[in-house]
Scaffold this active site. Sequence first.
Site, mmCIF file in Angstrom:
data_model
loop_
_atom_site.group_PDB
_atom_site.id
_atom_site.type_symbol
_atom_site.label_atom_id
_atom_site.label_comp_id
_atom_site.label_asym_id
_atom_site.label_seq_id
_atom_site.Cartn_x
_atom_site.Cartn_y
_atom_site.Cartn_z
ATOM 1 N N TYR A 139 0.825 -1.215 0.000
ATOM 2 C CA TYR A 139 0.000 0.000 0.000
ATOM 3 C C TYR A 139 0.860 1.267 0.000
ATOM 4 C CZ TYR A 139 -3.903 -3.101 1.296
ATOM 5 O OH TYR A 139 -4.848 -4.097 1.321
ATOM 6 N N LYS A 186 4.005 -15.437 1.982
ATOM 7 C CA LYS A 186 3.972 -16.147 0.694
ATOM 8 C C LYS A 186 5.434 -16.371 0.304
ATOM 9 C CE LYS A 186 1.592 -17.744 -2.877
ATOM 10 N NZ LYS A 186 0.655 -18.883 -2.802
ATOM 11 N N ASP A 218 -2.351 -18.491 1.226
ATOM 12 C CA ASP A 218 -3.497 -19.168 0.595
ATOM 13 C C ASP A 218 -4.027 -20.278 1.511
ATOM 14 O OD1 ASP A 218 -1.001 -20.241 0.058
ATOM 15 O OD2 ASP A 218 -1.374 -20.670 -2.052
ATOM 16 N N ASP A 242 -5.102 -7.280 5.870
ATOM 17 C CA ASP A 242 -6.317 -6.568 5.477
ATOM 18 C C ASP A 242 -7.357 -7.584 4.977
ATOM 19 O OD1 ASP A 242 -8.145 -4.729 4.607
ATOM 20 O OD2 ASP A 242 -6.881 -3.805 3.082
ATOM 21 N N ASP A 246 -10.891 -9.376 7.134
ATOM 22 C CA ASP A 246 -12.276 -9.273 6.653
ATOM 23 C C ASP A 246 -12.885 -10.671 6.542
ATOM 24 O OD1 ASP A 246 -12.031 -6.468 6.275
ATOM 25 O OD2 ASP A 246 -13.250 -6.547 4.450
#
Length: 365
Positions: A139, A186, A218, A242, A246
């Site tokens: 970001y 990852k 994943d 993030d 959620d």
Amino acid sequence: MEKAITVLPGDGIGPEVMKGTLRVLKAIESRFHHRFTVTEMPIGGNAIDETGNPLPPETIEQCKKSDAVLLGAVGGPKWDGMEQRPEQGLLRIRKELNVFANVRPVKAFGPLADIAPLKPALLENVDLVFVRELTGGIYFGQPKERKGSDEAVDTLYYHRKEIERVVKKAFVLAASRKKKLTSVDKANVLESSKLWREVVDETAKHYPDVKVEHMLVDNAAMQLVRNPAQFDVIVTENMFGDILSDEASMITGSLGMLASASLSEEGPGLYEPVHGSAPDIAGTNAANPLGMILSAAMMLRHSFHMNDEADAIELAVQEVLNANFRTGDISSNKDKVSTTDQVVEQLIYRLEDNAAAATLIEVYV
Ligand SMILES: NC(=O)C1=CN([C@@H]2O[C@H](COP(=O)(O)OP(=O)(O)OC[C@H]3O[C@@H](n4cnc5c(N)ncnc54)[C@H](O)[C@@H]3O)[C@@H](O)[C@H]2O)C=CC1
Ligand SMILES: CC(C)CC(=O)C(=O)O
Ligand SMILES: [Mg+2]
């Protein structure tokens, strides 16, 4: 105690859930004899409308000199496609306050098992916390640009120091809880994740009591719905945290239930619900205010060390849910849906009533 709180209601449902939260804080003030000085400042889309800037310098200044900052949510379709975006204001205030560790607890609330999409058996004993890196990663990395009509670039960059400080916070938290830390990355593909893993393994040497595991993101996304009770503290980089948080909000039944604390080494913490500005329900008195109110409880606990006060709010939230006052997002009965304001009223009623009950007990013992 006297405390100065900067309040950034933001856009969409942000001001709606903030209004109820300030009423709850008023009830806490009078029950526990505190004084909270509240200063409201613009951020996000409303700040663009007022000043052309999603984070005016006056807002930054006011946040920095306060004891804590409460934020609703920013963004909405009105500002889509504009060069200045409301979300830039949010990213910048996090950077300005250096709140690099975003703590997002996820617990199943018993009465909501009827609405949560996971089977009730999977919700038992779920008590996990995300520690999401908040001021670095993709970001923020440069270059970040659109190149002509057919190309665009974002950069996922981390410095070792940025990883060390957030990983340390996660270890300290895990050591104070169930002593298990899952680091999500990852590392089979990303260089930044290999560095992340290296830092986690080095830091682990200082916390021999904490059991550490590495999990690819994943797989983590799948494990969160397969068996969420396996997790204690999950530490991860900005974007993975993030997205995964959620997803994990469904353990509670709604994104509107999740609270967060964004913390730095020093200086004010920033407290905000996990959800966004929810333009689809903004202005309808339908937003679930509990994520915002629980964020204020986190502020009381972490920034002001007001544990009894935070406990009182959390107890009242539990009681309101037990009594089945629910906004639409967590309601299983379409004929019994409470508005945002009704949920807040029920909560305040319990905060005041419990205070009266506590006084009675004091008188009679
Ligand atoms: N911290 C922040 O300020 C954040 C801002 N955003 C911004 O918010 C805007 C909308 O983004 P979305 O992707 O729609 O995410 P969102 O989190 O605003 O909404 C996703 C879905 O959850 C529901 N929802 C969210 N909070 C709720 C609540 N308290 N009560 C009941 N239902 C709730 C919404 O109605 C919607 O259906 C965008 O501009 C986005 O950039 C998104 C996430 C975080
Ligand atoms: C602007 C986004 C990064 C906000 C968001 O989705 C979040 O912080 O959870
Ligand atoms: Mg988010």
